[in-house]
Design a protein around this motif. Sequence first.
Motif, PDB file in Angstrom:
ATOM      1  N   VAL A  58      52.964  18.795  49.150  1.00 61.94           N
ATOM      2  CA  VAL A  58      53.510  17.920  48.113  1.00 61.94           C
ATOM      3  C   VAL A  58      54.484  18.736  47.251  1.00 61.94           C
ATOM      4  CG1 VAL A  58      52.929  16.538  46.090  1.00 61.94           C
ATOM      5  CG2 VAL A  58      51.474  16.464  48.130  1.00 61.94           C
ATOM      6  N   PRO A  59      55.675  18.182  46.931  1.00 60.04           N
ATOM      7  CA  PRO A  59      56.691  18.940  46.182  1.00 60.04           C
ATOM      8  C   PRO A  59      56.201  19.481  44.841  1.00 60.04           C
ATOM      9  CG  PRO A  59      57.710  17.055  47.224  1.00 60.04           C
ATOM     10  CD  PRO A  59      56.221  16.926  47.447  1.00 60.04           C
ATOM     11  N   LEU A  60      56.755  20.634  44.478  1.00 62.24           N
ATOM     12  CA  LEU A  60      56.324  21.356  43.275  1.00 62.24           C
ATOM     13  C   LEU A  60      56.755  20.646  41.998  1.00 62.24           C
ATOM     14  CD1 LEU A  60      57.004  25.138  44.005  1.00 62.24           C
ATOM     15  CD2 LEU A  60      55.010  23.744  44.568  1.00 62.24           C
ATOM     16  N   PRO A  61      55.958  20.776  40.940  1.00 62.89           N
ATOM     17  CA  PRO A  61      56.363  20.313  39.607  1.00 62.89           C
ATOM     18  C   PRO A  61      57.026  21.439  38.815  1.00 62.89           C
ATOM     19  CG  PRO A  61      54.027  20.838  39.576  1.00 62.89           C
ATOM     20  CD  PRO A  61      54.533  21.180  40.968  1.00 62.89           C
ATOM     21  N   TRP A  62      58.253  21.223  38.415  1.00 62.72           N
ATOM     22  CA  TRP A  62      58.971  22.223  37.634  1.00 62.72           C
ATOM     23  C   TRP A  62      58.983  21.895  36.149  1.00 62.72           C
ATOM     24  CZ3 TRP A  62      60.445  26.710  39.836  1.00 62.72           C
ATOM     25  CH2 TRP A  62      60.491  26.745  41.246  1.00 62.72           C
ATOM     26  N   GLU A  63      59.078  20.610  35.832  1.00 63.48           N
ATOM     27  CA  GLU A  63      59.118  20.160  34.448  1.00 63.48           C
ATOM     28  C   GLU A  63      57.902  19.289  34.153  1.00 63.48           C
ATOM     29  OE1 GLU A  63      61.373  21.336  32.502  1.00 63.48           O
ATOM     30  OE2 GLU A  63      62.667  22.239  34.029  1.00 63.48           O
ATOM     31  N   GLY A  64      57.632  19.064  32.878  1.00 60.67           N
ATOM     32  CA  GLY A  64      56.448  18.330  32.489  1.00 60.67           C
ATOM     33  C   GLY A  64      56.554  16.828  32.612  1.00 60.67           C
ATOM     34  N   ASP A  65      57.761  16.307  32.815  1.00 56.59           N
ATOM     35  CA  ASP A  65      57.924  14.866  32.940  1.00 56.59           C
ATOM     36  C   ASP A  65      59.079  14.575  33.876  1.00 56.59           C
ATOM     37  OD1 ASP A  65      60.138  15.555  31.399  1.00 56.59           O
ATOM     38  OD2 ASP A  65      59.294  14.754  29.543  1.00 56.59           O
ATOM     39  N   GLY A  66      59.489  13.296  33.917  1.00 53.77           N
ATOM     40  CA  GLY A  66      60.557  12.884  34.821  1.00 53.77           C
ATOM     41  C   GLY A  66      59.997  12.314  36.103  1.00 53.77           C
ATOM     42  N   PRO A  67      60.862  11.675  36.922  1.00 49.62           N
ATOM     43  CA  PRO A  67      60.382  10.982  38.128  1.00 49.62           C
ATOM     44  C   PRO A  67      59.780  11.889  39.183  1.00 49.62           C
ATOM     45  CG  PRO A  67      62.782  11.058  38.055  1.00 49.62           C
ATOM     46  CD  PRO A  67      62.310  11.530  36.729  1.00 49.62           C
ATOM     47  N   SER A  68      60.156  13.164  39.192  1.00 47.37           N
ATOM     48  CA  SER A  68      59.586  14.088  40.167  1.00 47.37           C
ATOM     49  C   SER A  68      59.242  15.432  39.528  1.00 47.37           C
ATOM     50  CB  SER A  68      60.544  14.301  41.346  1.00 47.37           C
ATOM     51  OG  SER A  68      61.731  14.941  40.917  1.00 47.37           O
ATOM     52  N   PHE A  69      59.009  15.415  38.216  1.00 49.05           N
ATOM     53  CA  PHE A  69      58.644  16.637  37.478  1.00 49.05           C
ATOM     54  C   PHE A  69      59.629  17.777  37.742  1.00 49.05           C
ATOM     55  CE2 PHE A  69      54.428  14.548  38.241  1.00 49.05           C
ATOM     56  CZ  PHE A  69      54.219  14.132  36.935  1.00 49.05           C
ATOM     57  N   GLY A  70      60.929  17.427  37.779  1.00 50.23           N
ATOM     58  CA  GLY A  70      61.952  18.445  37.928  1.00 50.23           C
ATOM     59  C   GLY A  70      62.222  18.883  39.347  1.00 50.23           C
ATOM     60  N   PHE A  71      61.505  18.317  40.329  1.00 43.80           N
ATOM     61  CA  PHE A  71      61.766  18.673  41.731  1.00 43.80           C
ATOM     62  C   PHE A  71      63.193  18.300  42.117  1.00 43.80           C
ATOM     63  CE2 PHE A  71      61.683  17.068  46.196  1.00 43.80           C
ATOM     64  CZ  PHE A  71      61.573  18.290  46.828  1.00 43.80           C
ATOM     65  N   GLY A  72      63.675  17.176  41.653  1.00 44.00           N
ATOM     66  CA  GLY A  72      65.030  16.721  41.921  1.00 44.00           C
ATOM     67  C   GLY A  72      65.287  15.423  41.192  1.00 44.00           C
ATOM     68  N   THR A  73      66.486  14.913  41.317  1.00 42.30           N
ATOM     69  CA  THR A  73      66.857  13.693  40.588  1.00 42.30           C
ATOM     70  C   THR A  73      66.559  12.430  41.374  1.00 42.30           C
ATOM     71  OG1 THR A  73      69.121  13.833  41.453  1.00 42.30           O
ATOM     72  CG2 THR A  73      68.675  14.890  39.323  1.00 42.30           C
ATOM     73  N   GLY A  74      66.121  12.559  42.622  1.00 39.81           N
ATOM     74  CA  GLY A  74      65.930  11.386  43.469  1.00 39.81           C
ATOM     75  C   GLY A  74      64.505  11.166  43.924  1.00 39.81           C
ATOM     76  N   GLY A  75      63.527  11.538  43.105  1.00 40.38           N
ATOM     77  CA  GLY A  75      62.138  11.379  43.519  1.00 40.38           C
ATOM     78  C   GLY A  75      61.711  12.487  44.469  1.00 40.38           C
ATOM     79  N   SER A  76      60.573  12.280  45.138  1.00 41.00           N
ATOM     80  CA  SER A  76      60.076  13.303  46.066  1.00 41.00           C
ATOM     81  C   SER A  76      59.559  12.644  47.331  1.00 41.00           C
ATOM     82  CB  SER A  76      58.965  14.135  45.417  1.00 41.00           C
ATOM     83  OG  SER A  76      57.842  13.337  45.098  1.00 41.00           O
ATOM     84  N   TRP A  77      59.699  13.339  48.450  1.00 45.48           N
ATOM     85  CA  TRP A  77      59.401  12.753  49.761  1.00 45.48           C
ATOM     86  C   TRP A  77      57.900  12.510  49.971  1.00 45.48           C
ATOM     87  CZ3 TRP A  77      56.827  15.461  53.841  1.00 45.48           C
ATOM     88  CH2 TRP A  77      56.553  16.793  53.563  1.00 45.48           C
ATOM     89  N   LEU A  78      57.057  13.237  49.248  1.00 45.00           N
ATOM     90  CA  LEU A  78      55.631  12.933  49.171  1.00 45.00           C
ATOM     91  C   LEU A  78      55.290  12.697  47.701  1.00 45.00           C
ATOM     92  CD1 LEU A  78      53.985  15.567  51.566  1.00 45.00           C
ATOM     93  CD2 LEU A  78      54.016  13.090  51.900  1.00 45.00           C
ATOM     94  N   PRO A  79      54.446  11.711  47.398  1.00 41.27           N
ATOM     95  CA  PRO A  79      54.145  11.415  45.990  1.00 41.27           C
ATOM     96  C   PRO A  79      53.363  12.528  45.317  1.00 41.27           C
ATOM     97  CG  PRO A  79      52.756  10.110  47.462  1.00 41.27           C
ATOM     98  CD  PRO A  79      53.757  10.793  48.331  1.00 41.27           C
ATOM     99  N   GLN A  80      53.754  12.838  44.076  1.00 45.43           N
ATOM    100  CA  GLN A  80      53.074  13.864  43.276  1.00 45.43           C
ATOM    101  C   GLN A  80      52.035  13.200  42.368  1.00 45.43           C
ATOM    102  OE1 GLN A  80      57.000  14.635  41.838  1.00 45.43           O
ATOM    103  NE2 GLN A  80      56.789  16.841  42.211  1.00 45.43           N
ATOM    104  N   PRO A  81      50.875  13.809  42.214  1.00 39.52           N
ATOM    105  CA  PRO A  81      49.878  13.248  41.286  1.00 39.52           C
ATOM    106  C   PRO A  81      50.432  13.208  39.862  1.00 39.52           C
ATOM    107  CG  PRO A  81      48.882  14.893  42.719  1.00 39.52           C
ATOM    108  CD  PRO A  81      50.363  14.992  42.920  1.00 39.52           C
ATOM    109  N   PRO A  82      50.127  12.178  39.102  1.00 33.99           N
ATOM    110  CA  PRO A  82      50.685  12.059  37.742  1.00 33.99           C
ATOM    111  C   PRO A  82      50.273  13.192  36.815  1.00 33.99           C
ATOM    112  CG  PRO A  82      48.986  10.380  38.152  1.00 33.99           C
ATOM    113  CD  PRO A  82      49.293  11.009  39.466  1.00 33.99           C
ATOM    114  N   GLU A  83      49.124  13.827  37.073  1.00 35.65           N
ATOM    115  CA  GLU A  83      48.670  14.901  36.193  1.00 35.65           C
ATOM    116  C   GLU A  83      49.371  16.231  36.470  1.00 35.65           C
ATOM    117  OE1 GLU A  83      45.659  14.588  39.636  1.00 35.65           O
ATOM    118  OE2 GLU A  83      46.857  13.235  38.362  1.00 35.65           O
ATOM    119  N   TRP A  84      50.250  16.269  37.465  1.00 33.92           N
ATOM    120  CA  TRP A  84      50.882  17.539  37.801  1.00 33.92           C
ATOM    121  C   TRP A  84      51.882  18.020  36.750  1.00 33.92           C
ATOM    122  CZ3 TRP A  84      52.055  19.080  43.530  1.00 33.92           C
ATOM    123  CH2 TRP A  84      50.833  19.280  44.184  1.00 33.92           C
ATOM    124  N   GLY A  85      52.306  17.137  35.856  1.00 34.89           N
ATOM    125  CA  GLY A  85      53.189  17.591  34.788  1.00 34.89           C
ATOM    126  C   GLY A  85      52.556  18.685  33.953  1.00 34.89           C
TER     127      GLY A  85
END
Length: 553
Positions: free
Chosen positions: A424-451
């Motif tokens: 599952v893609p890494l969380p870089w930031e504490g919020d946002g659609p993919s926690f900073g992984f990228g601007t277009g979401g992530s190819w596998l869903p990230q758990p909401p608590e990963w921020g």
Amino acid sequence: MTQHSSAPQADGAVDPRGRAACPDAASSARSGASGWWRDAVIYQVYPRSFADGDGDGMGDLPGVRQRLPHLAALGVDAVWLSPFYASPQADAGYDVADYRAIDPMFGTLHDADALIRDAHALGLCVIIDIVPNHSSDRHEWFVRALAGDPAARERYHFRTGRGERGALPPNDWESVFGGPAWSPVPGAPGLWYLHLFAPEQPDFNWEHPAVRDEFRSVLRFWLDLGVDGFRVDVAHGLVKAAGLPDMGSGEQLRLLGTAELPFFDQDGVHEIYRSWRQVLDEYPGDRIGVAEAWAPSAERTALYVRADELHQAFNFHYLGTDWDARALREVVDASLTSLGAVGAPATWVLSNHDVVRHRTRLGGGVSRARAASLLMLALPGSAYLYQGEELGLPEVTELPDEARQDPSFFRDNGQDGLRDGCRVPLPWEGDGPSFGFGTGGSWLPQPPEWGELSVAAQTGDPGSTLELYRTALRLRRERPELGDGEPLQWLAAPEGVLAFRRGGFVCAANTGTEPAALDFRTGALLLASGPLPAAESGRTVLPGDTTAWWAGR
């Protein structure tokens, strides 16, 4: 494997932290000096899940390049990149169609060149995956083989089936991903081809000189571009037993195991790696080979790292050991003894892209994961980290079926289908659609608590797992006893506690759940994976699931 012109070799540079860039980092081992790899901490990047540079939801080389400063700040010595080659992606890039081209989803050859140069400028070595056991079924050789080209077919394993009109597979071999390891050749009744993995991954025939010649050429292509080494995928699988005899076992084949099988860990692989070592030694700066070799024993694993073969082999015996002091001591002793006999350093690893993350696998949550990490980093030799373990990421165990992409999940009787959970893609930031992984979401869903586990959230927090890793890696570099430094001397310790001294350094790990009073002098505390209580009657008390480092007296 289409021929391409070589790109210019990356230049060396000086690391802002004070050491030379990787190509010039150490004198060649041939001069008698130790190589950089003997005690390096190497960080595995799974490109599709590390960082997304173009906003398409999939990680790529520009994304990796942008995040290299994180690795430099973490304190690792090298980055290992999982496959980014041109591929139909039937198995996340481990089905290679062109070994000299970058898949457009990851970028271009110029992106790879720029990444290598930037990494070297930060003092990071670059190791890339090479996948020699099998190709994609879209590889030009296999396409020609399916079309009936006899010369191309000799480069793979084509066999006539058993039974009436060859209607049955040639033998009883099974795929790691479940089901037979043979598929029928379309339009050729009775003819089959071998694939130890997915049908889209036909196995090369390494008895054929064209295969051996081609891979030596591929090695040189990437060495000319400036890479510092190769992680060899399924290094134990290239050579098959003569005559392709039956397995004779009714158990499901598992890649991540130590069974003796007619297609894994055959003695003939060592001739291949001796020839590869000759290619690596043609280049300056200690270019290395790292074997992914699942062998039946530590002694068999050591054969891959003899002086004229590869430089390192993953210590899967350690990875597969439970959080138990006695079992850990046994595997550490076996590893150091067998590898020391051939003059090779030990390697230690807890997680990778094929296994459940160790925070989840060891069953004790983040406290046990932190303790296991600190223990591993204190052992003699080299260590491998898997992206996200420095954040204390757990395995994602509740992915919806429609999100999964691991081919083993979709095949009956597959190995487990759980590899997506560690990818599952890494969380870089504490919020946002993919926690900073990228601007277009992530190819596998990230758990909401990963921020809360993101790089941004943990940076500067002295109690965070990220800062624990940063401190441990700094101490590991500063303390001459660590890495490939002083030998390990076991200390008498209470039941469930693993303790040792390395020169002026002491490490103890309590694998139990209850506090343990240590009977030996510990010295000044350097680092602990969790809080330590005040000493009782002059004796250090180590809580359960805790590892600590001291400057010994």
